[in-house]
Design an enzyme around this catalytic site. Structure first.
Site, PDB file in Angstrom:
ATOM      1  N   LEU A 137      30.865 -36.542 -16.432  1.00 18.56           N
ATOM      2  CA  LEU A 137      31.067 -35.049 -16.137  1.00 18.56           C
ATOM      3  C   LEU A 137      29.942 -34.626 -17.073  1.00 18.56           C
ATOM      4  O   LEU A 137      29.802 -34.732 -18.097  1.00 18.56           O
ATOM      5  CB  LEU A 137      32.439 -34.510 -16.703  1.00 18.56           C
TER       6      LEU A 137
ATOM      7  N   HIS B 105      30.887 -37.776 -29.447  1.00 15.32           N
ATOM      8  CA  HIS B 105      29.812 -37.004 -29.638  1.00 15.32           C
ATOM      9  C   HIS B 105      30.131 -35.494 -30.177  1.00 15.32           C
ATOM     10  O   HIS B 105      31.082 -34.906 -29.141  1.00 15.32           O
ATOM     11  CB  HIS B 105      28.771 -36.890 -28.281  1.00 15.32           C
TER      12      HIS B 105
END
Length: 336
Positions: A127, A231
């Site tokens: 994505l 992240h």
């Protein structure tokens, strides 16, 4: 501007390549490599051409398109069954407990075990939303369109589903986790391993990675501190996954240590609560929703205003145009 989700076509290759160059590394499912991206498109085309209910090693690539300009502004992928061509590896975080009667002390050590526990699961991944479009609910549309696609083709997908979130990457594009664990055995830095994995698969992990457990106490503090952390740019994605019913069950990515989220496919909120209805009228009134229609190459999804009425639903004009539907057509939809 009106956006819609549709399946990727050959002419989307350059758009995908341009987006891949913006990912910043650690994004294995969207490598900035045209042959690898072309192979993904070919694999997606083959999956779309097979209209049956058999589960196979399929990949579906979806894209977010600006209807007015034709520009591609995002993408996502669905893998029907991981680990069919190459083994699917994860590290599972576990604990070893030992007791010394003489010292009257119990020691608990955290270990990482290389496993194939998630082999055969469906995976949602790849994505990416263009930085210029990260507003207005488009990220939500892109993410949840995958579940509406699964709901439309449920027999093609496994009973368990996973999503790998990118782990922590430093400013130089390196991975503290890779440097502390796998990098010691492979003679390549994280970026090299990431690129190789994206284009050649991860069989080299099976060939070179030691099979014995890794004691985290023996890793550097920088490596230990990022185990299971997404992240920073993936924190919102992690919250969306949790809202859908995914959970972190101690599986992490073998490259960057990022968390792998899992769920039972039929308990994913969008799949479980998706409603099917017939459009009875085009009307701007309604509540915010995500709507989809069509199967395989004819699949489209868009943000919409949907209102339930006695014999079906109404849908707003912009969404009807984006989906290519009219009164009498069927949609699957879910509240935003």
């Amino acid at each position: 501007m009106t956006f819609r989700i549709r399946v990727a076509r050959d002419e989307d290759l350059q758009h995908l390549y341009e987006m891949a160059k913006l990912t910043g590394g650690g994004f294995t499912n969207l490598p900035p490599d045209k042959p690898a991206l072309r192979a993904k498109l070919e694999r997606s085309h083959a999956a779309l051409a097979r209209d049956d209910h058999a589960q196979a090693d399929d990949l579906f690539v979806l894209i977010l398109e600006n209807i007015e300009t034709g520009d591609v502004r995002g993408t996502c992928q669905i893998f029907t069954r991981v680990g069919q061509q190459w083994p699917f590896y994860s590290y599972r975080i576990g604990t070893v407990t030992k007791h010394s009667q003489e010292l009257k002390r119990t020691f608990r050590a955290e270990i990482l075990s290389l496993v194939n526990d998630l082999e055969g699961c469906t995976e949602v991944g790849g994505l990416f939303l263009h930085p210029g479009e990260r507003a207005g609910g488009l990220g939500l549309l892109l993410a949840r369109s995958r579940y509406l696609f699964i709901a439309q083709h449920r027999a093609r997908f496994a009973d368990r589903i996973l999503a790998e979130l990118r782990g922590v990457i430093d400013e130089a594009g390196g991975s503290p986790f890779w440097d502390g664990v796998a990098g010691r055995f492979f003679g390549m830095n994280f970026q090299q391993a990431d690129e190789f994995n994206a284009t050649h698969g991860n069989q080299f992990i099976a060939d070179l990675m030691p099979k014995h457990p890794v004691y985290t106490a023996m890793l550097s503090e920088s490596a230990r501190s990022v185990i299971g952390l997404p992240h920073p740019s993936g924190r919102a994605a992690m919250r969306m996954l949790e809202n859908e019913g995914f959970a972190f069950e101690n599986y992490i990515d073998i490259f960057d240590g990022g968390p792998t989220m899992t769920a039972r496919t039929d308990q994913v909120k969008t799949i479980r609560d998706a409603r099917r209805a017939t459009i009875v009228a085009i009307d701007p009134a309604g509540e915010p929703a995500l709507a989809a229609t069509g199967r395989l190459a004819g699949f489209h999804a868009a943000l919409a205003q949907v209102r339930e009425v006695q014999d079906g639903v109404t849908i707003d004009p912009a969404a009807a145009e984006a989906l290519g539907v009219a009164p009498g057509d069927a949609i699957v939809w879910i509240e935003r």
